[in-house]
Design a protein around this motif. Structure first.
Motif, short mmCIF file in Angstrom:
data_model
loop_
_atom_site.label_atom_id
_atom_site.label_comp_id
_atom_site.label_asym_id
_atom_site.label_seq_id
_atom_site.Cartn_x
_atom_site.Cartn_y
_atom_site.Cartn_z
N ASN A 285 0.86 -1.24 0.16
CA ASN A 285 0.03 -0.03 0.00
C ASN A 285 0.94 1.20 0.02
N THR A 286 1.85 1.60 1.05
CA THR A 286 2.71 2.63 0.79
C THR A 286 3.82 2.51 0.07
N LEU A 287 4.10 1.56 -0.45
CA LEU A 287 5.34 1.38 -1.11
C LEU A 287 6.81 1.15 -0.40
N GLN A 288 6.48 1.36 0.97
CA GLN A 288 7.82 1.48 1.80
C GLN A 288 8.73 0.22 1.78
N VAL A 289 9.94 0.51 1.71
CA VAL A 289 10.85 -0.93 2.12
C VAL A 289 10.80 -1.10 3.32
N LEU A 290 10.17 -2.36 3.90
CA LEU A 290 9.84 -2.82 5.24
C LEU A 290 11.23 -3.47 5.93
N MET A 291 11.64 -4.42 5.03
CA MET A 291 12.80 -5.07 5.74
C MET A 291 13.54 -5.90 4.69
N LEU A 292 14.60 -6.53 4.96
CA LEU A 292 15.49 -7.31 4.32
C LEU A 292 15.68 -8.59 5.12
N GLY A 293 15.29 -9.66 4.50
CA GLY A 293 15.61 -11.12 4.72
C GLY A 293 16.22 -12.16 3.87
N TYR A 294 16.44 -13.34 4.27
CA TYR A 294 17.14 -14.14 3.35
C TYR A 294 15.90 -15.45 3.15
N MET A 295 15.97 -15.91 1.90
CA MET A 295 15.28 -16.96 1.54
C MET A 295 15.93 -18.14 0.85
N ASN A 296 15.74 -19.27 1.12
CA ASN A 296 15.89 -20.41 0.41
C ASN A 296 14.86 -21.04 -0.44
N ALA A 297 14.78 -22.18 -1.14
CA ALA A 297 14.00 -22.64 -1.73
C ALA A 297 12.76 -23.17 -0.90
N GLU A 298 13.14 -23.70 0.15
CA GLU A 298 11.89 -24.09 1.30
C GLU A 298 11.17 -23.00 1.71
#
Length: 202
Positions: free
Chosen positions: A25-38
């Motif tokens: 909604n606001t287009l703000q960048v909220l956070m950064l995390g890390y993802m894998n396939a799971e």
């Protein structure tokens, strides 16, 4: 469409990619995390943004402790196929400190609020709660909503001519709110205005 090959990433990056989370909604960048396939698969299956916790070595669904979940809207892969942009709707503050974003004061609280207001107005239009001024405008119909836009526009002009900046901002805010109500009632919003303005700018 770019796809992330997590098997290739395991050779040099432990199968993890950065995932930038943006408020739908606001287009703000909220956070950064890390993802894998799971974690990406679980995010897509549950609709709740889930990361791989590097410190704990396990899957971690944002909000599982605080209740401030991030509801997935969409995800996109960058041009190098090694970073994700996740669009989501937050239930509350994203940061564990209670801040709306993990950048705290670096992202002012008011940034993007007009879009947040628009989302509230859309919710009123869908749910039509009793004792809501916005609901009463929707029920009154287009003539009344258009009349309010006209009234607020005139009041904004008057304060601008008088040179009362405080009142100018007050009346201009009323004008924007009532214009958003009228647009939402017609099935439009800020994004549609942006598209029109882009066409004109070109």
């Amino acid at each position: 469409m770019n796809m992330i090959n997590f098997d290739d990433l395991k050779k040099g990056a432990d199968g993890l990619v950065p995932a930038i989370v943006q408020d739908k909604n606001t287009l703000q960048v909220l956070m950064l995390g890390y993802m894998n396939a799971e974690s990406l698969q679980k995010t897509q299956e549950t609709g709740l943004v889930t990361f791989w916790s590097r410190s704990q070595g396990k899957l971690w669904t944002k909000g599982e402790t605080s209740g401030n979940y991030l509801h997935l809207v969409a995800s996109a892969v960058d041009c190098d196929a090694d970073t994700l942009l996740v669009t989501a709707v937050p239930d509350g503050p994203t940061c564990h400190t209670g801040s709306k974003t993990c950048w705290g004061d670096a992202v002012p609280e008011h940034r993007g609020f007009i879009r947040e207001l628009e989302s509230v107005i859309v919710g009123r239009h869908e749910q039509m709660p009793e004792k809501s001024y916005t609901t009463s405008l929707f029920k009154a119909g287009t003539p009344r909503m258009a009349q309010k836009v006209g009234e607020e526009a005139v009041e904004t002009v008057i304060e601008a001519v008088k040179g009362d900046d405080e009142r100018l901002l007050y009346e201009a805010s009323d004008l924007i709110y009532h214009l958003l109500v009228l647009l939402v009632s017609k099935g439009y919003g800020i994004e549609d205005l942006e598209k029109e303005l882009i066409v004109r700018h070109k």
